[in-house]
Design a protein around this motif. Structure first.
Motif, PDB file in Angstrom:
ATOM      1  N   ASN A  42       0.822  -1.222   0.000  1.00 43.25           N
ATOM      2  CA  ASN A  42       0.000   0.000   0.000  1.00 43.25           C
ATOM      3  C   ASN A  42       0.853   1.268   0.000  1.00 43.25           C
ATOM      4  OD1 ASN A  42      -2.352  -1.628   0.174  1.00 43.25           O
ATOM      5  ND2 ASN A  42      -2.129  -1.733   2.401  1.00 43.25           N
ATOM      6  N   GLY A  43       1.972   1.219  -0.704  1.00 44.84           N
ATOM      7  CA  GLY A  43       2.803   2.403  -0.856  1.00 44.84           C
ATOM      8  C   GLY A  43       3.646   2.755   0.347  1.00 44.84           C
ATOM      9  N   ARG A  44       3.802   1.833   1.325  1.00 49.25           N
ATOM     10  CA  ARG A  44       4.597   2.124   2.512  1.00 49.25           C
ATOM     11  C   ARG A  44       5.400   0.894   2.922  1.00 49.25           C
ATOM     12  NH1 ARG A  44       0.297   3.735   6.964  1.00 49.25           N
ATOM     13  NH2 ARG A  44      -0.318   5.084   5.242  1.00 49.25           N
ATOM     14  N   PHE A  45       6.477   1.117   3.670  1.00 49.07           N
ATOM     15  CA  PHE A  45       7.336   0.045   4.141  1.00 49.07           C
ATOM     16  C   PHE A  45       7.012  -0.299   5.583  1.00 49.07           C
ATOM     17  CE2 PHE A  45       9.942   2.076   0.849  1.00 49.07           C
ATOM     18  CZ  PHE A  45      10.341   0.970   0.102  1.00 49.07           C
ATOM     19  N   LEU A  46       7.120  -1.594   5.899  1.00 44.08           N
ATOM     20  CA  LEU A  46       7.069  -2.048   7.282  1.00 44.08           C
ATOM     21  C   LEU A  46       8.258  -2.980   7.474  1.00 44.08           C
ATOM     22  CD1 LEU A  46       5.501  -1.998   9.956  1.00 44.08           C
ATOM     23  CD2 LEU A  46       4.375  -4.106   9.226  1.00 44.08           C
ATOM     24  N   ILE A  47       9.237  -2.503   8.245  1.00 44.68           N
ATOM     25  CA  ILE A  47      10.489  -3.237   8.428  1.00 44.68           C
ATOM     26  C   ILE A  47      10.544  -3.732   9.865  1.00 44.68           C
ATOM     27  CG2 ILE A  47      12.991  -3.135   8.220  1.00 44.68           C
ATOM     28  CD1 ILE A  47      12.606  -0.694   6.396  1.00 44.68           C
ATOM     29  N   ARG A  48      10.662  -5.052  10.029  1.00 43.01           N
ATOM     30  CA  ARG A  48      10.692  -5.668  11.359  1.00 43.01           C
ATOM     31  C   ARG A  48      12.142  -5.934  11.777  1.00 43.01           C
ATOM     32  NH1 ARG A  48       5.569  -8.669  12.394  1.00 43.01           N
ATOM     33  NH2 ARG A  48       4.169  -8.241  10.651  1.00 43.01           N
ATOM     34  N   PHE A  49      12.390  -5.800  13.092  1.00 46.41           N
ATOM     35  CA  PHE A  49      13.727  -6.034  13.634  1.00 46.41           C
ATOM     36  C   PHE A  49      13.643  -7.047  14.769  1.00 46.41           C
ATOM     37  CE2 PHE A  49      13.726  -1.856  11.718  1.00 46.41           C
ATOM     38  CZ  PHE A  49      14.900  -1.843  10.996  1.00 46.41           C
ATOM     39  N   HIS A  50      14.820  -7.562  15.145  1.00 46.63           N
ATOM     40  CA  HIS A  50      14.866  -8.581  16.194  1.00 46.63           C
ATOM     41  C   HIS A  50      14.804  -7.969  17.589  1.00 46.63           C
ATOM     42  CE1 HIS A  50      15.693 -11.901  13.409  1.00 46.63           C
ATOM     43  NE2 HIS A  50      16.507 -11.079  12.766  1.00 46.63           N
ATOM     44  N   ASN A  51      15.199  -6.710  17.734  1.00 44.41           N
ATOM     45  CA  ASN A  51      15.203  -6.098  19.059  1.00 44.41           C
ATOM     46  C   ASN A  51      14.941  -4.599  18.950  1.00 44.41           C
ATOM     47  OD1 ASN A  51      17.903  -4.759  18.645  1.00 44.41           O
ATOM     48  ND2 ASN A  51      18.557  -6.908  18.536  1.00 44.41           N
ATOM     49  N   THR A  52      14.633  -3.994  20.086  1.00 43.64           N
ATOM     50  CA  THR A  52      14.291  -2.574  20.129  1.00 43.64           C
ATOM     51  C   THR A  52      15.485  -1.680  19.813  1.00 43.64           C
ATOM     52  OG1 THR A  52      12.648  -3.083  21.831  1.00 43.64           O
ATOM     53  CG2 THR A  52      13.236  -0.789  21.559  1.00 43.64           C
ATOM     54  N   GLU A  53      16.680  -2.132  20.181  1.00 44.21           N
ATOM     55  CA  GLU A  53      17.876  -1.326  19.928  1.00 44.21           C
ATOM     56  C   GLU A  53      18.075  -1.101  18.437  1.00 44.21           C
ATOM     57  OE1 GLU A  53      22.687  -1.400  20.903  1.00 44.21           O
ATOM     58  OE2 GLU A  53      21.352  -2.937  21.723  1.00 44.21           O
ATOM     59  N   ASP A  54      17.960  -2.174  17.637  1.00 49.54           N
ATOM     60  CA  ASP A  54      18.089  -2.032  16.183  1.00 49.54           C
ATOM     61  C   ASP A  54      16.964  -1.164  15.619  1.00 49.54           C
ATOM     62  OD1 ASP A  54      20.341  -3.553  16.197  1.00 49.54           O
ATOM     63  OD2 ASP A  54      19.395  -5.392  15.461  1.00 49.54           O
ATOM     64  N   GLN A  55      15.770  -1.292  16.196  1.00 47.35           N
ATOM     65  CA  GLN A  55      14.623  -0.503  15.731  1.00 47.35           C
ATOM     66  C   GLN A  55      14.889   0.994  15.882  1.00 47.35           C
ATOM     67  OE1 GLN A  55      11.422  -0.294  18.458  1.00 47.35           O
ATOM     68  NE2 GLN A  55       9.823  -0.044  16.906  1.00 47.35           N
ATOM     69  N   LEU A  56      15.396   1.398  17.050  1.00 49.75           N
ATOM     70  CA  LEU A  56      15.646   2.820  17.306  1.00 49.75           C
ATOM     71  C   LEU A  56      16.774   3.364  16.422  1.00 49.75           C
ATOM     72  CD1 LEU A  56      15.367   2.818  21.216  1.00 49.75           C
ATOM     73  CD2 LEU A  56      13.668   3.599  19.559  1.00 49.75           C
ATOM     74  N   LYS A  57      17.824   2.551  16.222  1.00 44.45           N
ATOM     75  CA  LYS A  57      18.920   2.977  15.350  1.00 44.45           C
ATOM     76  C   LYS A  57      18.420   3.156  13.923  1.00 44.45           C
ATOM     77  CE  LYS A  57      22.785   0.879  17.878  1.00 44.45           C
ATOM     78  NZ  LYS A  57      23.844  -0.180  17.826  1.00 44.45           N
ATOM     79  N   ALA A  58      17.614   2.202  13.465  1.00 50.20           N
ATOM     80  CA  ALA A  58      17.102   2.262  12.093  1.00 50.20           C
ATOM     81  C   ALA A  58      16.239   3.496  11.885  1.00 50.20           C
ATOM     82  CB  ALA A  58      16.300   0.996  11.778  1.00 50.20           C
ATOM     83  N   LYS A  59      15.415   3.824  12.872  1.00 45.29           N
ATOM     84  CA  LYS A  59      14.561   5.002  12.735  1.00 45.29           C
ATOM     85  C   LYS A  59      15.382   6.270  12.581  1.00 45.29           C
ATOM     86  CE  LYS A  59      11.425   8.119  14.887  1.00 45.29           C
ATOM     87  NZ  LYS A  59      11.042   8.772  16.131  1.00 45.29           N
ATOM     88  N   SER A  60      16.413   6.398  13.410  1.00 51.75           N
ATOM     89  CA  SER A  60      17.265   7.583  13.355  1.00 51.75           C
ATOM     90  C   SER A  60      17.963   7.700  11.998  1.00 51.75           C
ATOM     91  CB  SER A  60      18.292   7.519  14.487  1.00 51.75           C
ATOM     92  OG  SER A  60      19.149   8.632  14.427  1.00 51.75           O
ATOM     93  N   ILE A  61      18.490   6.592  11.507  1.00 44.96           N
ATOM     94  CA  ILE A  61      19.216   6.602  10.233  1.00 44.96           C
ATOM     95  C   ILE A  61      18.276   6.920   9.074  1.00 44.96           C
ATOM     96  CG2 ILE A  61      20.451   5.131   8.585  1.00 44.96           C
ATOM     97  CD1 ILE A  61      21.604   3.657  11.064  1.00 44.96           C
ATOM     98  N   LEU A  62      17.124   6.259   9.048  1.00 44.46           N
ATOM     99  CA  LEU A  62      16.181   6.457   7.936  1.00 44.46           C
ATOM    100  C   LEU A  62      15.599   7.865   7.948  1.00 44.46           C
ATOM    101  CD1 LEU A  62      14.362   2.999   8.103  1.00 44.46           C
ATOM    102  CD2 LEU A  62      15.927   3.776   6.324  1.00 44.46           C
ATOM    103  N   LYS A  63      15.338   8.393   9.146  1.00 40.97           N
ATOM    104  CA  LYS A  63      14.765   9.741   9.227  1.00 40.97           C
ATOM    105  C   LYS A  63      15.750  10.782   8.725  1.00 40.97           C
ATOM    106  CE  LYS A  63      12.130  12.649  12.399  1.00 40.97           C
ATOM    107  NZ  LYS A  63      11.578  12.775  13.768  1.00 40.97           N
ATOM    108  N   ASP A  64      17.027  10.623   9.071  1.00 41.13           N
ATOM    109  CA  ASP A  64      18.045  11.577   8.616  1.00 41.13           C
ATOM    110  C   ASP A  64      18.281  11.475   7.113  1.00 41.13           C
ATOM    111  OD1 ASP A  64      18.335  12.455  11.198  1.00 41.13           O
ATOM    112  OD2 ASP A  64      20.074  11.186  11.640  1.00 41.13           O
ATOM    113  N   SER A  65      18.237  10.263   6.580  1.00 39.57           N
ATOM    114  CA  SER A  65      18.576  10.056   5.170  1.00 39.57           C
ATOM    115  C   SER A  65      17.414  10.377   4.238  1.00 39.57           C
ATOM    116  CB  SER A  65      19.033   8.603   4.953  1.00 39.57           C
ATOM    117  OG  SER A  65      20.154   8.302   5.755  1.00 39.57           O
TER     118      SER A  65
END
Length: 627
Positions: free
Chosen positions: A79-102
């Motif tokens: 539906n025009g959006r991504f849903l990316i799952r991670f194994h732990n919360t630490e990776d989730q928070l890092k991914a959000k920061s990186i994707l938001k900046d980029s």
């Protein structure tokens, strides 16, 4: 008659009852199962307005995560959006920061918790229950609706209506204006006033209290809203704001939000799973809307600004760069008439714009106005209400600030109705926010966020663990007591109790209900109450065994206890319905789980245990019961 009595005492169930029990058990297990798999920490990436994701975006996202060395559990583009799952919360928070900046402004990156339900269960539309704010974490806002502003706005709406009523009746008036929360209608003499009163009474007697003042040079009638109209206006403002907030939150893409009335002027907004509150607060707290007004060409705006006098009853507004402009008092249409708005780029000027679609009433007003004013200018007024916290005498004071800026004043080149463009916006982000607010609808009255709380996911997990432990401990204690007190019959009751718990969870999951701590309390209470019916039945069987045969005692125990069980459960169910009708959010959650538990416990305690007892003892010569 004798054969029927013997058949009943034989304690046999027809095959369809056993089949019904098996089907309900299978369905209950299937739809309760998704709650066992938990959630995966995930990041949801949605395209900003006027942006479309494609294969290149997917490659870019995968490359960014790979370069950061983050382990991705799964990535889905739907539906025009991504849903990316991670194994732990630490990776989730890092991914959000990186994707938001980029990704910057071309995407909205948000934290999420995605159900880890297997695909085969998803294929059966089996989904876990939603978890409320106290379990999942998120943000809580308490918003206060400015009812005084809602009443003032109601008076302003009536100005044009009263003028139109008098014009239709061919009655000349001097002025119609608002003064001290009253609508003052002035006439040139008493005769005209007397002629106007029957017309005004016929049109507004049910809405206004009318007071005549003939002591002034220009006699006037003052219209004050009746108490019934004031109450109706406040109720409408509250309901309209709730609807608008729900539309705005839907635009933000937040799952299972809670938006409900609290008292007669406050609204509770809970956004489970949202940890970054800046975007949500910005959209929820904004009361931006638009007004379209004709420019008053007869007059010098700079002179009017200097003297403070606006000719022809016009109003003094300013552009964002500070230039004054005179606008007519009559509002052509406002944000309430907007049914759709999309941001984009003006192909001629290369600047940001918003394409607006009006409803039928707004389109007719716009067509009538542009038809008569080709060559004149029409201004777009951007109105924003916000609450600033300032420091006065060493204390923080909240002050409501309203800004009214003219963002565009273009010449009407031709007739148009319900479709047109707004230009003159500062940035694409402003165009996107304005389009979102217009699509969601205008607030009927300004609101102020009076309370804001953020519940962290760790606290939510602690609540889940404590609630789960309370259910398990209560359940085990009931199992032990029933097995010790009633032997085989107690074990049968325990099986029914387990089935009851499964069915409750399954029903809540099928309804996609939101489970909160009060809801867990309702389940715990149900677990304790569910065996009451079996205790009544088993004690009745014990009494009947003193004077009857084994089969007759079993039959009589179930039949004679049924009325007592039904009475007790129906009265409790009525209390739960009253709680649901008059309670607020947490009370409603408790009432829902309690109601479901009462209904399912009656089914399992009466039909379920009877079916198992019939299988064990039915149609057999039994000398002794293990009860």
């Amino acid at each position: 008659m004798f054969q029927t009595q013997q058949k009943l005492i034989a304690n046999n169930y027809p095959a369809w009852k056993y089949l019904l029990l098996v089907v309900i058990t299978i369905v209950g297990l299937t739809y309760a199962m998704p709650n066992l798999f938990g959630d995966d920490p995930a990041v949801q990436i949605s395209p900003a307005k006027s942006v479309e994701f494609n294969q290149g975006t997917q490659t870019e996202v995968a490359s960014l995560l790979d370069q950061a060395g983050l382990s991705v559990k799964s990535s889905v583009f739907e539906n025009g959006r991504f849903l990316i799952r991670f194994h732990n919360t630490e990776d989730q928070l890092k991914a959000k920061s990186i994707l938001k900046d980029s990704l910057g402004r071309k995407a909205v990156v948000a934290l999420n918790l995605a159900p880890a339900t297997p695909a085969w269960l998803q294929g059966l539309s089996a989904q876990p229950m939603y978890l409320g704010l106290d379990l999942r974490g998120g943000v809580h806002f308490l918003m206060d609706v400015d009812m005084e502003a809602a009443i003032d706005k109601a008076y302003l709406r009536y100005i044009d209506e009263v003028k139109g009523t008098l014009r239709d009746a061919r009655i000349r008036y001097v002025s119609v204006d608002v003064a001290e929360q009253k609508l003052e209608v002035q006439f040139k003499d008493v005769a005209t006033l007397s002629e106007a009163m029957p017309v005004l009474r016929q049109a507004y007697e049910n809405r206004f209290i009318m007071t005549i003042d003939e002591t002034t040079a220009a006699p006037k009638v003052m219209l004050s809203l009746s108490q019934a109209t004031i109450d109706e206006t406040k109720k409408y403002a509250l309901q309209q704001n709730i609807t608008t907030l729900r539309n705005r939150i839907n635009e933000l893409g937040v799952a299972e939000p809670v938006i409900q009335q609290q008292g007669d002027r406050r609204i509770v907004v809970q956004l489970p799973g949202v940890q970054d509150t800046a975007r949500a607060k910005e959209i929820l707290g904004a009361t931006a809307t638009l007004e379209f007004r004709l420019v008053e060409e007869q007059g010098d705006p700079y002179r009017a600004e200097k003297t403070g006098y606006a000719p022809n009853g016009s109003l003094i507004y300013k552009f964002r760069d500070g230039r004054p402009i005179l606008l007519q008092r009559r509002i052509i249409v406002s944000g309430e008439n907007v049914i759709n708005a999309q941001s984009g780029i003006d192909p001629q000027q290369g600047s940001s714009m918003v394409s607006v679609t009006l409803d039928g009433a707004g389109g007719r007003k716009m067509l009538a106005t542009t038809k008569q004013n080709v060559g004149n200018r029409m201004a777009v007024v951007y109105i924003e209400n916000r609450v600033d916290t300032i420091e006065e005498n060493g204390q923080e004071v909240k002050k409501r600030v309203t800004t009214k800026d003219v963002i565009n004043a273009a010449v009407i080149r031709g007739q148009f109705a319900n479709r047109f463009q707004i230009t003159g916006l500062d940035s694409p982000q402003e165009a996107q926010d304005l389009a979102l607010l217009l699509r969601a609808g205008a607030l009927a009255a300004p609101m102020e966020i009076v309370e804001e709380r953020t519940v962290g996911p760790s606290l939510g997990q602690d609540n889940i663990n404590q609630g789960f432990i309370s259910v398990v401990v209560g359940f085990i204690l009931v199992l032990v007591v029933m097995a010790w007190r009633y032997k085989v019959f107690g074990m049968v009751a325990n099986v029914a109790l387990l089935l009851n718990l499964v069915i409750i969870v399954a029903v809540l999951s099928m309804l996609q209900a939101t489970l909160t701590l009060p809801g867990i309390a309702g389940i715990v209470l149900t677990v304790g109450m569910a065996v009451d019916a079996n205790v009544l039945i088993f004690e009745r069987i014990r009494e009947e065994m003193r004077n009857s045969s084994i089969q007759t005692a079993i039959y009589a125990g179930y039949e004679k206890a049924f009325v007592t069980i039904a009475d007790a459960n129906i009265t409790t169910l009525l209390a739960a319905i009253v709680l649901f009708s008059f309670g607020t959010g947490p009370i409603k959650g408790f009432a829902i789980t309690l109601s479901i538990g009462i209904i399912t416990s009656m089914f399992t305690a009466i039909l379920g245990t009877r079916a198992v007892i019939n299988l064990i003892y039915g149609n057999k010569r039994v000398e002794k019961l293990s009860i």
